[in-house]
Write an enzyme that holds these catalytic residues in place. Structure first.
Site, mmCIF file in Angstrom:
data_model
loop_
_atom_site.group_PDB
_atom_site.id
_atom_site.type_symbol
_atom_site.label_atom_id
_atom_site.label_comp_id
_atom_site.label_asym_id
_atom_site.label_seq_id
_atom_site.Cartn_x
_atom_site.Cartn_y
_atom_site.Cartn_z
ATOM 1 N N CYS A 132 -6.944 12.674 13.907
ATOM 2 C CA CYS A 132 -7.339 11.535 14.930
ATOM 3 C C CYS A 132 -7.135 10.118 14.256
ATOM 4 C CB CYS A 132 -8.612 11.653 15.666
ATOM 5 S SG CYS A 132 -9.128 10.424 16.295
ATOM 6 N N CYS A 135 -9.732 7.606 15.223
ATOM 7 C CA CYS A 135 -11.157 8.009 14.412
ATOM 8 C C CYS A 135 -11.233 7.594 12.820
ATOM 9 C CB CYS A 135 -11.378 9.670 14.647
ATOM 10 S SG CYS A 135 -11.151 10.052 15.943
ATOM 11 N N ASP A 136 -10.285 7.974 12.209
ATOM 12 C CA ASP A 136 -9.962 7.914 10.805
ATOM 13 C C ASP A 136 -9.268 7.035 9.980
ATOM 14 O OD1 ASP A 136 -11.981 9.953 10.924
ATOM 15 O OD2 ASP A 136 -10.351 11.383 10.964
#
Ligand code: NAP
Length: 312
Positions: A132, A135-136
């Site tokens: 992701c 997300c990261d």
């Protein structure tokens, strides 16, 4: 209590089904494992869902879909379904937290990222390996990042990662991308994007965090170990090599083809009262716009089925 419709999955397909079912005043429950959204939540930019121009990130789009479904009365419960009984007139879904009964079920469980399947990948997930980018990406501010895959997802997420990383290298198993030409053009003109052609990741290594990976050139068979920059100590690996439909629960329960659920154009599976919508079903285009359309059709057909079978 017996629900009219229980929807498994709260991605765009499930949320659209929830909206249509609850608007039709059906007693509707949407079940989701961890959080609403599905794959689209891990997308930073949603440029091709009609009408979503401003502020169109995956999470904002989904937040609005959730709000809209709830506004019409759809209930939402976080639970992981472990077993399903779909044959009877009343369907039974057994979750970790409870048991749910329904006149109709809409399966909208979507699909999950396909892992590379190489040694070290599992152990180092969340420790340098991520599925992701939204997300990261921030963890790799000014570092090096490798994206595996050559499709739309790999290239788009790679482009997103250039906003954070100082260098993004796409590792693709062929010498030509699969991604749409318009996406490719943007990638080739981005100075931060680099490409490692004809290559696959053989192994990911590191003690608690990614430190190196072994890449194989599929044409020459040559193995190269890529090490983290000394100052960084690590780098990111983002595999985007397609998806696996989340259909494990339904093996032997509804008709599947290559792991995807088979439906007709009314989203009906081979089991009366059981419908499927979105990426989980056999279809030619897996997009938010087709997922939401599937969800709407499934909900309308569920209402029709209830009227016919339960003599409403
Ligand atoms: P995809 O189109 O199936 O592409 C998967 C990529 O991973 C391909 O390049 C494939 O290589 C590679 N690959 C597959 N298995 C591999 C393996 N074991 N090892 C190494 N590489 C492997 O998947 P996707 O990019 O996630 O897209 C899924 C669907 O969503 C597509 O229909 C896509 O068009 C759509 N999508 C659309 C948008 C958009 O419209 N903006 C954005 C994202 C996704 P090969 O090319 O050699 O097969």
């Amino acid at each position: 209590m017996i629900y009219d419709v229980v929807i498994i999955g709260a991605g765009p397909a499930g949320l659209a089904a929830g909206l249509y079912a609850s608007r039709a005043r059906l007693k509707t429950l949407i079940l989701e494992k961890e959080k609403a959204g599905g794959q689209i939540v891990s997308t930073a930019e949603v440029a091709n869902y009609p009408g979503s121009i401003e502020d169109a990130t995956g999470p904002t789009l989904v937040a609005r879909m959730v709000e809209q479904a709830e506004e019409f009365g759809a209930e939402r419960v976080l639970d992981t379904i472990k077993e399903v009984e779909l044959e009877g007139k009343i369907k039974v879904l057994k979750g970790e937290k409870g048991e749910y009964q329904a006149k109709t079920v809409i399966i909208a469980t979507g699909a999950n990222p396909r892992p590379i399947g190489c040694p070290g990948e599992k152990e180092l997930t969340g420790r340098g390996v991520s599925y992701c980018a939204t997300c990261d990406a921030a963890f790799f501010e000014d570092m090096e990042v490798y994206v595996v895959g050559g499709g739309d997802t790999a290239v788009e997420e790679g482009m997103y990662l250039t906003k954070f990383a100082r260098k993004v290298t796409i590792i693709h198993r062929r010498d030509e991308l699969r991604a749409a030409k318009s996406i490719q053009e943007k990638a080739f003109s981005n100075d931060k994007m680099h490409f490692m052609w004809d290559s696959v990741v053989e192994e990911i290594k590191g003690d608690g965090i990614v430190e190196s990976m072994v890449v194989k050139n599929v044409k020459t068979g040559e193995l190269t170990e890529v090490f983290a920059d000394e100052d960084d100590g690590t780098f990111g690996i983002f595999p985007f090599i397609g998806f696996i439909p989340a259909t494990e629960l339904f093996i032997g329960k509804v008709e599947l083809k290559d792991e995807y659920i088979v439906t007709d154009e009314d989203m009906k599976t081979n089991i009366p009262g059981v419908f499927a919508a979105g990426d989980v079903r056999v279809k030619s285009l897996r997009q938010v716009v087709t997922a939401t359309a599937d969800g709407a059709i499934a909900a309308v057909q569920a209402e029709k089925y209830i009227n016919e079978v339960f003599d409403v």
